[in-house]
Scaffold this motif. Structure first.
Motif, short mmCIF file in Angstrom:
data_model
loop_
_atom_site.label_atom_id
_atom_site.label_comp_id
_atom_site.label_asym_id
_atom_site.label_seq_id
_atom_site.Cartn_x
_atom_site.Cartn_y
_atom_site.Cartn_z
N ARG A 85 0.83 -1.21 0.00
CA ARG A 85 0.00 0.00 0.00
C ARG A 85 0.86 1.26 0.00
N GLY A 86 2.12 1.12 -0.35
CA GLY A 86 3.05 2.23 -0.27
C GLY A 86 3.86 2.13 1.01
N PRO A 87 4.94 2.88 1.12
CA PRO A 87 5.80 2.80 2.31
C PRO A 87 5.06 3.16 3.60
N GLU A 88 5.25 2.32 4.61
CA GLU A 88 4.66 2.54 5.93
C GLU A 88 5.76 2.53 6.98
N TYR A 89 5.67 3.46 7.93
CA TYR A 89 6.63 3.54 9.03
C TYR A 89 6.56 2.27 9.85
N ILE A 90 7.71 1.64 10.12
CA ILE A 90 7.72 0.38 10.87
C ILE A 90 8.33 0.52 12.26
N ARG A 91 8.37 1.74 12.76
CA ARG A 91 8.83 2.00 14.13
C ARG A 91 10.29 1.63 14.36
N GLU A 92 11.08 1.82 13.32
CA GLU A 92 12.53 1.65 13.43
C GLU A 92 13.17 2.95 13.02
N GLY A 93 14.07 3.44 13.83
CA GLY A 93 14.80 4.64 13.49
C GLY A 93 16.09 4.73 14.28
N TYR A 94 17.08 5.35 13.69
CA TYR A 94 18.40 5.40 14.30
C TYR A 94 19.09 6.72 13.99
N LEU A 95 19.97 7.12 14.88
CA LEU A 95 20.90 8.20 14.59
C LEU A 95 22.00 7.63 13.70
N PRO A 96 22.60 8.42 12.81
CA PRO A 96 23.65 7.88 11.95
C PRO A 96 24.78 7.19 12.73
N GLU A 97 25.13 7.71 13.90
CA GLU A 97 26.22 7.06 14.67
C GLU A 97 25.82 5.67 15.16
N GLU A 98 24.53 5.40 15.28
CA GLU A 98 24.08 4.06 15.65
C GLU A 98 24.19 3.09 14.47
N TYR B 283 15.15 8.33 0.68
CA TYR B 283 14.57 9.66 0.50
C TYR B 283 15.22 10.58 1.53
N PHE B 284 15.56 11.79 1.13
CA PHE B 284 16.17 12.77 2.02
C PHE B 284 15.21 13.92 2.25
N GLN B 285 14.94 14.22 3.50
CA GLN B 285 14.07 15.34 3.87
C GLN B 285 14.93 16.36 4.61
N PRO B 286 15.16 17.53 4.02
CA PRO B 286 16.00 18.53 4.68
C PRO B 286 15.42 18.97 6.03
N GLN B 287 16.30 19.47 6.87
CA GLN B 287 15.89 19.97 8.17
C GLN B 287 14.88 21.08 8.00
N SER B 288 13.78 21.02 8.75
CA SER B 288 12.71 22.01 8.60
C SER B 288 12.69 23.05 9.72
N SER B 289 13.36 22.77 10.82
CA SER B 289 13.42 23.72 11.93
C SER B 289 14.52 23.27 12.88
N GLU B 290 14.79 24.09 13.91
CA GLU B 290 15.80 23.71 14.89
C GLU B 290 15.35 22.49 15.68
N LYS B 291 14.04 22.30 15.82
CA LYS B 291 13.50 21.18 16.59
C LYS B 291 13.60 19.86 15.83
N TYR B 292 13.39 19.92 14.52
CA TYR B 292 13.36 18.70 13.72
C TYR B 292 14.53 18.68 12.75
N GLY B 293 15.46 17.77 12.97
CA GLY B 293 16.61 17.65 12.10
C GLY B 293 16.24 17.00 10.77
N ALA B 294 17.21 16.93 9.90
CA ALA B 294 17.00 16.27 8.61
C ALA B 294 16.60 14.81 8.85
N ARG B 295 15.79 14.31 7.96
CA ARG B 295 15.36 12.91 8.04
C ARG B 295 15.81 12.20 6.78
N ILE B 296 16.30 10.98 6.99
CA ILE B 296 16.63 10.10 5.87
C ILE B 296 15.66 8.94 5.98
#
Length: 101
Positions: free
Chosen positions: A17-30, A68-81
């Motif tokens: 049904r298209g990409p769905e968030y699977i509750r996995e996320g990491y900082l690049p250093e991880e 997909y790369f999403q640029p940083q939108s504010s100081e609160k929310y960093g860039a998302r890959i």
């Protein structure tokens, strides 16, 4: 750039049904300080409770299909890959890699 949030790598899986968030996320250093590329494999860092750690199928392997790369939108929310991945159980021919992770 003081005060800006760090980039964050987020996993999605396309289950038809298209990409769905699977509750996995990491900082690049991880992820070893790098962002996985298409074709890379990422090991889930654990196995289900009471699983046999000697059984390759107890491990989850993610194959990166798209980035997909999403640029940083504010100081609160960093860039998302956003990584679109396909999950599968580990295979017996990967057991040495899986059990040493």
């Amino acid at each position: 750039m003081t005060g800006f949030s760090k980039p964050y790598v987020v996993f999605f899986e396309d289950l038809g049904r298209g990409p769905e968030y699977i509750r996995e996320g990491y900082l690049p250093e991880e992820l070893g300080g790098t962002i996985p590329n298409v074709g890379d494999f990422v090991l889930y860092p654990g196995v289900p409770q009471h699983a046999d750690r000697g059984d390759a199928a107890a491990y989850t392997v993610y194959e990166v299909l798209k980035r997909y790369f999403q640029p940083q939108s504010s100081e609160k929310y960093g860039a998302r890959i956003h990584l679109v991945v396909q999950s599968r159980p580990g295979r017996q021919d990967e057991i040495e890699i899986l059990v040493r992770s």
